[in-house]
Design a protein around this motif. Sequence first.
Motif, short mmCIF file in Angstrom:
data_model
loop_
_atom_site.label_atom_id
_atom_site.label_comp_id
_atom_site.label_asym_id
_atom_site.label_seq_id
_atom_site.Cartn_x
_atom_site.Cartn_y
_atom_site.Cartn_z
N VAL A 449 15.89 3.90 -10.19
CA VAL A 449 15.48 5.11 -10.89
C VAL A 449 14.37 4.75 -11.87
N PHE A 450 13.24 5.43 -11.73
CA PHE A 450 12.09 5.16 -12.61
C PHE A 450 12.18 6.10 -13.81
N HIS A 451 12.71 5.59 -14.91
CA HIS A 451 12.74 6.40 -16.13
C HIS A 451 11.39 6.37 -16.83
N ARG A 452 10.58 5.37 -16.48
CA ARG A 452 9.25 5.27 -17.08
C ARG A 452 8.28 4.78 -16.04
N VAL A 453 7.16 5.43 -15.90
CA VAL A 453 6.11 5.00 -14.98
C VAL A 453 4.80 4.98 -15.73
N SER A 454 3.83 4.28 -15.18
CA SER A 454 2.54 4.15 -15.85
C SER A 454 1.45 4.87 -15.05
N ALA A 455 0.35 5.12 -15.73
CA ALA A 455 -0.78 5.76 -15.07
C ALA A 455 -1.31 4.88 -13.94
N SER A 456 -1.30 3.57 -14.12
CA SER A 456 -1.80 2.66 -13.08
C SER A 456 -0.89 2.70 -11.85
N GLN A 457 0.42 2.90 -12.05
CA GLN A 457 1.33 3.02 -10.91
C GLN A 457 1.02 4.29 -10.11
N TYR A 458 0.73 5.35 -10.83
CA TYR A 458 0.38 6.61 -10.17
C TYR A 458 -0.89 6.44 -9.33
N ILE A 459 -1.87 5.74 -9.85
CA ILE A 459 -3.12 5.51 -9.12
C ILE A 459 -2.85 4.65 -7.89
N GLN A 460 -2.03 3.62 -8.04
CA GLN A 460 -1.73 2.76 -6.90
C GLN A 460 -0.96 3.51 -5.82
N PHE A 461 -0.05 4.38 -6.23
CA PHE A 461 0.70 5.20 -5.28
C PHE A 461 -0.25 6.09 -4.47
N ASN A 462 -1.24 6.68 -5.14
CA ASN A 462 -2.22 7.52 -4.44
C ASN A 462 -3.05 6.71 -3.45
N GLY A 463 -3.32 5.44 -3.80
CA GLY A 463 -4.15 4.61 -2.94
C GLY A 463 -3.41 4.11 -1.72
N CYS A 464 -2.18 3.61 -1.92
CA CYS A 464 -1.37 3.11 -0.79
C CYS A 464 0.09 3.11 -1.21
N ARG A 465 0.88 4.01 -0.62
CA ARG A 465 2.28 4.12 -0.98
C ARG A 465 3.06 2.85 -0.62
N ARG A 466 2.69 2.23 0.50
CA ARG A 466 3.37 1.00 0.91
C ARG A 466 3.15 -0.10 -0.13
N ARG A 467 1.94 -0.20 -0.64
CA ARG A 467 1.65 -1.22 -1.64
C ARG A 467 2.42 -0.95 -2.94
N PHE A 468 2.53 0.34 -3.30
CA PHE A 468 3.32 0.70 -4.48
C PHE A 468 4.76 0.24 -4.31
N PHE A 469 5.34 0.50 -3.14
CA PHE A 469 6.73 0.11 -2.89
C PHE A 469 6.92 -1.39 -3.07
N MET A 470 6.02 -2.17 -2.47
CA MET A 470 6.16 -3.62 -2.54
C MET A 470 5.94 -4.15 -3.95
N ASN A 471 5.08 -3.47 -4.68
CA ASN A 471 4.75 -3.94 -6.03
C ASN A 471 5.81 -3.56 -7.06
N TYR A 472 6.37 -2.35 -6.94
CA TYR A 472 7.19 -1.83 -8.02
C TYR A 472 8.62 -1.48 -7.63
N TYR A 473 8.87 -1.21 -6.37
CA TYR A 473 10.23 -0.83 -6.00
C TYR A 473 11.07 -2.03 -5.62
N ASN A 474 10.50 -2.89 -4.79
CA ASN A 474 11.26 -4.04 -4.31
C ASN A 474 10.33 -5.24 -4.25
N ARG A 475 10.15 -5.87 -5.41
CA ARG A 475 9.23 -7.01 -5.46
C ARG A 475 9.64 -8.08 -4.48
N LEU A 476 8.66 -8.69 -3.81
CA LEU A 476 8.96 -9.65 -2.75
C LEU A 476 8.79 -11.08 -3.24
N SER A 477 9.57 -11.98 -2.65
CA SER A 477 9.49 -13.41 -2.96
C SER A 477 8.87 -14.12 -1.76
N LEU A 478 7.56 -14.11 -1.69
CA LEU A 478 6.88 -14.71 -0.54
C LEU A 478 6.64 -16.18 -0.78
#
Length: 688
Positions: A449-478
Amino acid sequence: IEKISQQKTINLDKNFRTVDTVLKFVNSLFEKLMGSKYISLKNYHFSNNNIDVEILENENLKAPSNVDKADYNAYYESRLIASRIKELVEEGQFNYGDFALLFRASTVDHIYEEALMEYDIPYYNIGGKGFYHGQEIIDIMNGLKAISNRFDTISTIGFLRSPMVGLTDRTLYWILRHKESCILETLDKDIKAIEDDEKERIEKAKNLLKNLITKKGLYGVYPLLMELLEKTYYIESLMLTYSGRQLVSNIYKFLDLALDFDKNTSGSLEDFIDHIERLKDTDESQAKIQSEDADVVKLLTIHKSKGLQFPVVVIPQMARRFNYQQPYILLDKNKGVGFKYDKKAPLYNKIKDDIRAIEDEENKRLLYVAMTRAEKRLLIGNQGKNSGFKKMVKELINNDHIQIIDKLNVKPNIREQIKPLKSGLLKSIPINKKKFPLLNVVEGYDKKVFHRVSASQYIQFNGCRRRFFMNYYNRLSLDLEGRTSNELSNIIEPSTRGNIIHKFCQHYKFGIEPFELMESIVNSFGIEYNNKTKSELDIYMENYLKYHREDYDKIYSEKEFYLLVEDSYIYGIIDRINIKNGKAEVWDFKTNRVNNKEQLIKIYSPQLQLYVNALKRISNFEIDRAAILFLETGDMVEIDIRKESLEKNFQDIKEFIRFINKNNTIEQYDRSNQCDKYCEYNIICNHK
């Protein structure tokens, strides 16, 4: 009732707690200190010793030339106390649970915790503050700072010197002698004066730092920290030290902080470092590994000790100064208000003297409380200059009642021998591999649950939703071992360059020499301001100066806001708000490479519209204009802020927040139609 009405004074002068030797010392001292107001105490218990009061002080102690004298006195006193406790326990006179250290204030009790750990003395701190000052936490923070900013020389050297890497001071000297723009670049050099076994450590440390610098944008803080600890075997090395259990417990407590940070925020490594820096002076105690009832030394304040008693009381920091500082205005209900306006301020000085007299009386009572908590033995930490409690009592002490302890009779053993495992412990244990079915689906499981989001997250979501997910929803350990980061080839990392330019725009004013300001800002990031960095930054600075004006009624720089949308707050920082004649204009500075300006305008317009929406809804300003200033090219581009455009933007933000709080699988986050081949997730995102 008849007896009460006679109003006869009853003196409670019989002490059933303290032995006669300690009471003789207390009576002798406070009869002189308090005069006729003091009533001598009569003992009930008798000691087998002639003296049970010890003054712990080395009057001839000399601090090393490179160490502050006050700091060294505190260090020596803490070790003197730990040594004496260890000695008394080893002689069989007392148990650890018999000792209590009573502090006037707990601001520096972490020094005494370190001493107890060095001597392998178990302790329990009732409300300490030393968690963030522990060397193990400092080592971890140095490692994270070295990963965050390769130009942070001090943190990088601290990381290399710590047990995580273990470079010698001699090796660090030669690294600094051959320093390039940053320590990380220097580690690539073959320095002849460095020994071969040290070069092996350098190679491992270099590869680890480069690897984690590459991964820091992909990881949350917790997995990044876990890899740092695992690759350096730091926890294992701490377990080989005395009090290793305490140190490792502190590490796990810090890991919990990192895990909570990842769960509750979408912040970067830099955000986490700032978060910890803000917490450093808070009242955070070390991880608790002992119960208060165990056989452990207790640490607490004198105020918390009222009504308690301990077989052995230790009073550290006797030489700590009293705080007599007062504000410039003092109030006395009888005398009035006194102002400190000149050297001659009689009323102010009179009120100040009265306050000091009251504080002196309170300090006497406080010392009395501390000394009378002792049952069998009283140890007084007297190391340091003549101030505080020490100055109060120094000339009043009867030397026949005390014994001086000035040497460390017991030495600490810092590190234990490695013990081999018994062969029976190496046998494998069969594991029941039967899988248990999930009986019920727990609401909210595996959802964020995102109780707080940033303007940069909103911009990244508009650019690529998949990238937003990987960056902020489920960070990956590559596992990116061996990959090189493009950022490492730049003189200044793009994110760091952006921060430098934004600070310049924030602080520049007419009359300030721009190049001097830029140099001081660059240096504050741990980066050398030389011809290379200057040439990279000059164009951004010059383009900003073309637009800089100060003929406004009010200018706000780097203005933070939180705007409530749905059940979440959206956060942002507006670079510049200019107010004139009751109307506002909003500027946003961009330091991107401008290869396709139209595409960048399309990307960043929603961000500017969000800023305008936030400003209108929070402040009710009338917004005249909003513009993006591309500092690489010097182009100022105005953004559409008509009413219908702003309303659409606000609805889009609502949909964004609803979507990310409702959808929690990668399949629900579409890939961009214009996938960036340089995206950090390119190697795992199954784009077509």
